[in-house]
Design an enzyme around this catalytic site. Sequence first.
Site, PDB file in Angstrom:
ATOM      1  N   LYS A   1       0.839  -1.197   0.000  1.00 12.34           N
ATOM      2  CA  LYS A   1       0.000   0.000   0.000  1.00 12.34           C
ATOM      3  C   LYS A   1       0.877   1.252   0.000  1.00 12.34           C
ATOM      4  CE  LYS A   1      -0.398   0.045   5.045  1.00 12.34           C
ATOM      5  NZ  LYS A   1      -1.297  -0.008   6.220  1.00 12.34           N
TER       6      LYS A   1
ATOM      7  N   ARG B   1      -9.782  -0.053  15.419  1.00 11.60           N
ATOM      8  CA  ARG B   1      -9.722   0.759  14.207  1.00 11.60           C
ATOM      9  C   ARG B   1     -10.774   0.259  13.214  1.00 11.60           C
ATOM     10  NH1 ARG B   1      -3.942   1.193  11.248  1.00 11.60           N
ATOM     11  NH2 ARG B   1      -4.521  -0.925  10.620  1.00 11.60           N
TER      12      ARG B   1
ATOM     13  N   TYR C   1      12.879  32.038   3.690  1.00 19.43           N
ATOM     14  CA  TYR C   1      11.641  32.736   4.028  1.00 19.43           C
ATOM     15  C   TYR C   1      11.592  33.142   5.490  1.00 19.43           C
ATOM     16  CZ  TYR C   1       9.564  31.399  -0.458  1.00 19.43           C
ATOM     17  OH  TYR C   1       9.281  31.245  -1.795  1.00 19.43           O
TER      18      TYR C   1
ATOM     19  N   MET D   1       9.164  24.949  -0.496  1.00 18.67           N
ATOM     20  CA  MET D   1       8.393  23.939  -1.206  1.00 18.67           C
ATOM     21  C   MET D   1       9.294  23.029  -2.031  1.00 18.67           C
ATOM     22  SD  MET D   1       5.207  24.339  -3.881  1.00 18.67           S
ATOM     23  CE  MET D   1       4.156  25.112  -2.649  1.00 18.67           C
TER      24      MET D   1
END
Length: 370
Positions: free
Chosen positions: A38, A136, A264, A313
Amino acid sequence: MPKAKETVLEIDLGALTHNFNYLKSKLRPQTRFLAVVKAFAYGSDSVEIAKHLQKLNVDYFAVAYTKEGVALRDAGITTPILVLHPQPTNFKLIIERCLEPSIYNAKVLNEFIKVAEQEKQSNYPVHIKFNTGLNRLGFWGNDVDYVVSKLKHTTSITVKSLFSHLAASEDANEIDFTQRQIENFKGIAKAFKTKIDYQPWLHICNTSGVLNYPDAHFDMVRCGIGLYGFGNSEKEDKNLKPIANLKSVISQIHKIEKDETVGYNRAYKAKGFEKTATIPIGHADGITRIYGNGRGYVIINGKKAPIVGNVCMDMIMVNITDIDCKEGDEVIIFDTDHKASHFAQYANTISYEILTAVSQRVKRLFINSI
């Protein structure tokens, strides 16, 4: 191995073979092996991983969602595929593509029987999941009579296996809890088997279960993280080989003076004359903003280069003041020697999250194929 010339996730299929054989060596010959592929095979490449494991004669695959199983079928995978968390809207597609659903509650059971009957199926294989403590997904033990009553009123499905999921099989402090889960599952399975005229397979062990609870291997085991090189303990990590190496390169080197800032929000301020390197990998590639400002590092020419400033990013900046390097040199984020599990510690997380976070835009490079 060739040096990286761009950001790349290098996937060592030879290491995958090693891990598969090591985990198989822990099993009895008759115990089946289900490989969990998965989430793009834990962030690598589900198609290539499945193709390789199919050549190694793995018995089963497991995916989380129907779409993942369809992708494997489209790629030519013929090995049985268990869908761990199917949704009723996909049941017709599941049948069309010969996928096998986990049935985990009354709604899912009734919906799948309805679709299977509409599609004129006979003895379509399903897997019944029971909740033994993870809380779950799964039926409760006292749902056995209900499930059996539904099975006896249809010929559209047959139960291929009964299974559950261990909650803390890697935790030495939770041995008693894990043993109770196993005993609970054994009791549920015994009750179930006495009420039907055939014998479904049983499985409960994940990677840590395989390594720590050999008496609970039953008819099949499900291995995910172990295949990708992590055994959830320092002891077992030594017996496994990480299959994924995340590498990049230095795009540019900057020389900055005291009190100049980097990135940034001017999040990093130079303490004196320093050199920084810009690397083409960022939070869109899986290096989250929790890193940076001294939290986490990469390896350049064998030395640690701390991540400085805020992760961008598409880029990170690292301090290379004391490292002899140049633009174009290889950068290692994690590999066999500098493991993803170690990189994860700086973000207070686990190897699973680091591996599965690697963006699909990062180029995959496969080595040591069969």
